[in-house]
Design an enzyme around this catalytic site. Structure first.
Site, PDB file in Angstrom:
ATOM      1  N   TYR A 142       0.816  -1.212   0.000  1.00  0.00           N
ATOM      2  CA  TYR A 142       0.000   0.000   0.000  1.00  0.00           C
ATOM      3  C   TYR A 142       0.851   1.263   0.000  1.00  0.00           C
ATOM      4  O   TYR A 142       0.377   2.338  -0.374  1.00  0.00           O
ATOM      5  CB  TYR A 142      -0.937   0.016   1.205  1.00  0.00           C
ATOM      6  CG  TYR A 142      -2.045  -1.019   1.154  1.00  0.00           C
ATOM      7  CD1 TYR A 142      -2.249  -1.804   0.029  1.00  0.00           C
ATOM      8  CD2 TYR A 142      -2.882  -1.222   2.236  1.00  0.00           C
ATOM      9  CE1 TYR A 142      -3.253  -2.754  -0.019  1.00  0.00           C
ATOM     10  CE2 TYR A 142      -3.890  -2.182   2.200  1.00  0.00           C
ATOM     11  CZ  TYR A 142      -4.068  -2.940   1.067  1.00  0.00           C
ATOM     12  OH  TYR A 142      -5.069  -3.873   1.025  1.00  0.00           O
ATOM     13  N   LYS A 193       3.376 -15.290   2.149  1.00  0.00           N
ATOM     14  CA  LYS A 193       3.430 -16.095   0.921  1.00  0.00           C
ATOM     15  C   LYS A 193       4.886 -16.319   0.537  1.00  0.00           C
ATOM     16  O   LYS A 193       5.357 -15.908  -0.533  1.00  0.00           O
ATOM     17  CB  LYS A 193       2.657 -15.400  -0.206  1.00  0.00           C
ATOM     18  CG  LYS A 193       1.147 -15.519  -0.084  1.00  0.00           C
ATOM     19  CD  LYS A 193       0.652 -16.929  -0.397  1.00  0.00           C
ATOM     20  CE  LYS A 193       0.751 -17.233  -1.873  1.00  0.00           C
ATOM     21  NZ  LYS A 193       0.228 -18.594  -2.185  1.00  0.00           N
ATOM     22  N   ASP A 226      -2.942 -17.719   1.816  1.00  0.00           N
ATOM     23  CA  ASP A 226      -4.142 -18.245   1.167  1.00  0.00           C
ATOM     24  C   ASP A 226      -4.702 -19.437   1.931  1.00  0.00           C
ATOM     25  O   ASP A 226      -5.929 -19.590   2.068  1.00  0.00           O
ATOM     26  CB  ASP A 226      -3.863 -18.603  -0.295  1.00  0.00           C
ATOM     27  CG  ASP A 226      -2.637 -19.480  -0.485  1.00  0.00           C
ATOM     28  OD1 ASP A 226      -1.841 -19.622   0.461  1.00  0.00           O
ATOM     29  OD2 ASP A 226      -2.469 -20.023  -1.598  1.00  0.00           O
ATOM     30  N   ASP A 250      -5.268  -6.989   5.615  1.00  0.00           N
ATOM     31  CA  ASP A 250      -6.506  -6.371   5.147  1.00  0.00           C
ATOM     32  C   ASP A 250      -7.509  -7.447   4.744  1.00  0.00           C
ATOM     33  O   ASP A 250      -8.691  -7.417   5.124  1.00  0.00           O
ATOM     34  CB  ASP A 250      -6.177  -5.464   3.962  1.00  0.00           C
ATOM     35  CG  ASP A 250      -7.316  -4.516   3.599  1.00  0.00           C
ATOM     36  OD1 ASP A 250      -8.389  -4.606   4.204  1.00  0.00           O
ATOM     37  OD2 ASP A 250      -7.111  -3.693   2.696  1.00  0.00           O
ATOM     38  N   ASP A 254     -10.920  -9.105   7.155  1.00  0.00           N
ATOM     39  CA  ASP A 254     -12.296  -9.038   6.663  1.00  0.00           C
ATOM     40  C   ASP A 254     -12.930 -10.418   6.607  1.00  0.00           C
ATOM     41  O   ASP A 254     -14.133 -10.583   6.878  1.00  0.00           O
ATOM     42  CB  ASP A 254     -12.335  -8.384   5.279  1.00  0.00           C
ATOM     43  CG  ASP A 254     -12.322  -6.863   5.349  1.00  0.00           C
ATOM     44  OD1 ASP A 254     -12.192  -6.331   6.462  1.00  0.00           O
ATOM     45  OD2 ASP A 254     -12.431  -6.215   4.294  1.00  0.00           O
TER      46      ASP A 254
END
Length: 370
Positions: A142, A193, A226, A250, A254
């Site tokens: 970001y 990852k 993931d 992020d 959620d």
């Protein structure tokens, strides 16, 4: 009596409605005499753009720097979809996080007993759920540079976002996660990852080193991000504290939020490093949900995440742990009595609006503190 300075930034959409309910809670605790809370209210997001042509003004940033905590509502909406990228409503959040150096984002995902059936998952999977996601907030993709869209010689466009992390950035967020884990069940899961990203390789190495050298009494496991998302839906209670970078934090927070039944239920905290002199951290508290422009102005939004965000401020910024526990109990008690805003309503419960829910929590505070 200690005095704390708060900056209230309602933002856009339902932000103004839920902030109004938080004010009544702040006033309640102020009258109780445990501390004095002085607050100012200002503009951020689309409201600030309409007034100043930017998502947050320099004067507002000065107030944020001088405050003991920022209480933030929500920003954005279709009205501002076409404004320039660097002054979009969300830029207010990014600047506050960056300029206040709020590198640690705490996002709890708690399933209140009364709401276990509101989740899209089976009750046995979510009942008693209490996860804390610790998200790095000021680095990663970001904020990495270059971040651009360029036109190539052949006329095609190419977009670039850069994922960047340094050893020190990873170390400090890892320490926050490990320290919090020691107050819970002493378990940390680190999500990245490393199989396809060099930043993930470094993240894994640094978190492992910090855990081994400084927190040998905390169990550490590594999980690919993931797979972590899949496991959160499959068997969420296997986790306690999850630490991850900005992007994956992020997304995973959620996912965890919806396990509880509604984004309207979940608070968050963004913390900086302790001041070398005072020991206080810069901080900002906000609900996980957005500005929900589709229901703004109707008086039906859920104020619980906003009110619970203030409970986090009581706990993490002001050290008022008993008061934070009291507010959390008041929220849980109101839910156990069957009161629901529309987002968490189920047949057999009582549907109420924003103000009614806020008033019920205040009444429960009176009862519990009597």
């Amino acid at each position: 009596m200690t005095t704390y300075k708060l900056l209230l930034l309602p933002g856009d959409g339902i932000g103004t409605e839920i902030m109004a309910e938080v004010k009544t809670v702040i006033d309640w605790f102020g009258k109780r005499g445990v501390a004095s809370f002085e607050y100012e209210q200002d503009l951020a997001g689309g409201a600030a753009y309409d007034a100043h042509g930017k998502a947050i003004s320099e004067a507002t940033m000065k107030l944020a720097q001088e405050s003991d905590a920022v209480i933030f509502g929500a920003v954005g909406g279709p009205k501002w979809d076409s404004v320039p990228y660097d002054v979009r409503p969300e830029a207010a959040l990014l600047r506050l996080r960056k300029d206040l150096e709020l590198f640690a984002n705490l996002r709890p995902a708690i399933c209140y007993p009364a709401l276990a059936d509101a989740s899209s998952l089976k009750r046995e999977l979510v009942e008693g759920l209490d996860i804390l996601i610790v998200r790095e907030l000021t680095g990663g993709v970001y904020f990495g540079s270059p971040k651009e869209i360029v036109t190539l010689e052949n006329g095609e466009k190419r977009a670039v976002d850069t994922q960047l992390y340094t050893t020190s950035e990873i170390e400090r967020i890892a320490r926050v996660a490990f320290d919090l884990a020691k107050t819970r069940s002493s378990r940390v899961a680190s999500a990245e990852k490393r199989n396809v990203m060099k930043s993930g390789v470094l993240w894994n190495q640094v978190v492992t080193k910090v855990g081994k050298e400084e927190y040998a009494d905390v169990a550490l496991e590594h999980v690919l991000a993931d797979n972590c998302a899949m496991q959160l839906v499959r068997r969420p209670k296997q986790y306690d504290v999850i630490v991850c970078d900005n992007l994956f934090g992020d997304i995973l927070s959620d996912v965890a939020a919806m396990l509880t039944g509604s984004l309207g239920m979940l608070p968050s905290a963004a913390l900086g490093a302790p001041d070398a002199t005072t020991g206080r951290r810069k901080s900002m508290y906000e609900p996980v949900h957005g500005s929900a422009p589709d229901i703004a102005g109707q008086g039906i939004s859920n104020p619980i995440a906003m009110i619970a965000s203030f409970a986090m401020a009581l706990r993490y910024s002001f050290g008022l742990v008993e008061e934070a526990d009291l507010l959390d109990r008041a929220i849980s008690s109101v839910l156990s009595k069957g009161l629901r805003t529309g987002d968490i309503y189920t047949e057999g419960t009582t549907k109420v609006g924003t103000k009614e829910m806020g008033a019920a929590i205040l009444a429960e505070l009176d009862t519990l503190s009597a």
